[in-house]
Structure formats: C-alpha cells, structure tokens
Design a protein around this motif. Structure first.
Motif, short mmCIF file in Angstrom:
data_model
loop_
_atom_site.label_atom_id
_atom_site.label_comp_id
_atom_site.label_asym_id
_atom_site.label_seq_id
_atom_site.Cartn_x
_atom_site.Cartn_y
_atom_site.Cartn_z
N LEU A 64 3.10 -5.03 -4.95
CA LEU A 64 3.35 -4.12 -3.82
C LEU A 64 3.83 -2.75 -4.30
N ALA A 65 4.55 -2.73 -5.42
CA ALA A 65 4.96 -1.45 -5.98
C ALA A 65 3.75 -0.65 -6.45
N THR A 66 2.77 -1.36 -7.01
CA THR A 66 1.53 -0.70 -7.44
C THR A 66 0.80 -0.09 -6.25
N ILE A 67 0.69 -0.85 -5.17
CA ILE A 67 0.00 -0.34 -3.98
C ILE A 67 0.77 0.84 -3.38
N GLU A 68 2.08 0.74 -3.37
CA GLU A 68 2.88 1.85 -2.84
C GLU A 68 2.66 3.12 -3.66
N ALA A 69 2.64 2.97 -4.99
CA ALA A 69 2.46 4.15 -5.85
C ALA A 69 1.09 4.78 -5.66
N ARG A 70 0.07 3.95 -5.45
CA ARG A 70 -1.29 4.46 -5.33
C ARG A 70 -1.64 4.94 -3.93
N GLU A 71 -1.14 4.22 -2.91
CA GLU A 71 -1.60 4.47 -1.54
C GLU A 71 -0.51 4.97 -0.60
N GLY A 72 0.74 4.61 -0.87
CA GLY A 72 1.83 5.07 -0.02
C GLY A 72 2.06 4.24 1.22
N GLN A 73 1.13 3.36 1.58
CA GLN A 73 1.29 2.52 2.75
C GLN A 73 0.34 1.33 2.65
N LEU A 74 0.50 0.41 3.62
CA LEU A 74 -0.39 -0.74 3.72
C LEU A 74 -0.67 -0.97 5.20
N ASP A 75 -1.95 -1.10 5.55
CA ASP A 75 -2.34 -1.27 6.95
C ASP A 75 -2.64 -2.72 7.32
N VAL A 76 -3.19 -3.45 6.37
CA VAL A 76 -3.60 -4.84 6.64
C VAL A 76 -3.13 -5.73 5.49
N LEU A 77 -2.46 -6.82 5.84
CA LEU A 77 -2.05 -7.82 4.86
C LEU A 77 -2.63 -9.15 5.31
N ILE A 78 -3.36 -9.80 4.42
CA ILE A 78 -3.96 -11.09 4.73
C ILE A 78 -3.43 -12.14 3.76
N HIS A 79 -2.70 -13.09 4.32
CA HIS A 79 -2.17 -14.21 3.53
C HIS A 79 -3.26 -15.27 3.42
#
Length: 227
Positions: A64-79
């Motif tokens: 999640l830190a990687t995604i935050e650094a690259r994108e700044g947010q998350l719109d969809v999370l699929i478990h």
C-alpha cells in the motif's frame, strides 16, 4: 483515472477481474505473493504488479505504501486472495482464517487512508454463499451438502467483516460477492465450475458501482443473497 488493487490476482477470478478492469480503463495493481508469477500476469494484462501476501503485515504495508507513492490514492480494492482447505485441523484452520478473513483486515486497514482520498471508493470481497447460514441450512441449495467447514466458516467471517466495515466506514462502499462456482486451481479437485471470466463480471459490476450504489450487501449475479 481509477486506481484499483486486486489481491491474489495472478490467476483465476482475480486475473480475469483485472483483465476486465484494464479494459475499462482502470490502472490495475495485481497483488500476488509470488513475484515472478505476479509480474508475468501484469505484463500479459497491461497491469502493474505489487508484491502482496495478505498473511504478512509487512508485505501488506509495503504494497500500500508503494501504491500511495505512485498514485496518491486508491479507488477500488478487491479482496480476492483466498484458500479452499479440505483438511480439518488446527493449523489448517489458522491458515484458512488468516488468508480468507484476517488478511482482509490487514489490507483494508492499510488501504483506508488511500480509499478516503477517492471520490468514489469501492471495496469488494470475493466471498461465498457457502458462508451463508441461510444457504447451508436450506436443503434446496447446493451448499446444504457442501462439506467444507473451514472454507464456509472463514467466508462467513469475510462477509461479516464486509458488513461491519460498511457500517463503520459510511463514505466507502463495502460489498461481498458470490461469484458462482468457477473452474479455478482451487476447485480443480471437484471438477466443476464455469469459466473465470464469467464469474469476474459480477465482481467488476460491484467494483464499478456509482456513488449512490449499495453497501453492506452479499450479492450474486441475480442480486442480494440472505446470509
């Protein structure tokens, strides 16, 4: 641009869900334990890979830190990551719940700060009607004769977690899905199931709900399921 993360997405329903979301224009992150397999899947689909083991706190935080650094947010999370154990003993039970239920908590808690930055955050749990008390006690349902105690119990927990998160996070939609009996590696021993791309459609439908969409539900392709 819609940023999506799918756990356990290097094969099966997760892979086909990723394919369909990429086709819809999402930036899709494929989360997988195995780096080589995950990278290969991402390359095939035109997605991005992030190493993610839902049973490992450090792996989840780093992903999640990687995604935050690259994108700044998350719109969809699929478990989507899950196991279907057939043995019935303590270690197997711990692994089943750690993967199918506790892993959801790890990933959701790490993802919440990024989801709150989205204008339309959606969280989808690939659960199962095998975890529905209504289904497993109904003689007219196939789940009635399904002897998968740990799978059913851990999926019941997954659905309950989904509902509880929907209540505690009113700004984020949380829904669980019964994708239908699907031919995957998990079900290979049973020799049953339809192609994964068909089952992925219901996952995609819930992952692309509008801002006024439902939350706190368990659904299959025909609508809400009692649970």
């Amino acid at each position: 641009m819609t940023i999506s993360l799918i756990t356990g997405a290097n094969k099966g329903i997760g892979f086909e869900t990723a394919r369909q979301l990429v086709d819809l224009g999402h930036v899709v992150y494929i989360g997988a334990r195995d780096t080589e397999r995950g990278q290969e899947a991402a390359e095939v689909l035109g997605a991005r890979f992030v190493q993610l083991d839902v049973t490992d706190d450090s792996s989840v935080r780093d992903a999640l830190a990687t995604i935050e650094a690259r994108e700044g947010q998350l719109d969809v999370l699929i478990h989507n990551a899950g196991v279907l154990p057939t043995d019935l003993d303590g270690p197997t039970a711990l692994h089943a719940f750690d993967t199918n239920a506790v892993g959801m908590v790890r990933v959701t808690e790490a993802a919440l700060p990024l989801l709150r930055k989205s204008d339309n955050p959606n969280v989808v749990t690939v659960s199962s009607s095998a975890g529905s008390f209504w289904a497993v006690t109904n003689p007219e349902r196939p789940e009635f004769n399904l002897p998968l105690a740990l799978y059913s119990a851990s999926k019941a927990a997954a659905t309950m977690l989904t509902v509880q998160y929907a209540k505690s996070q009113p700004g984020i939609k949380f829904n669980a899905v019964e994708p239908g009996t699907t031919a995957t590696d998990m079900t290979a021993a049973f020799g049953v199931g339809r192609p994964a791309d068909k089952s992925a459609r219901i996952v995609v439908r819930l992952a692309t709900l509008g801002a006024d969409g439902p939350t706190g539900t368990l659904q299959d392709e025909n609508g809400n399921i009692p649970w």
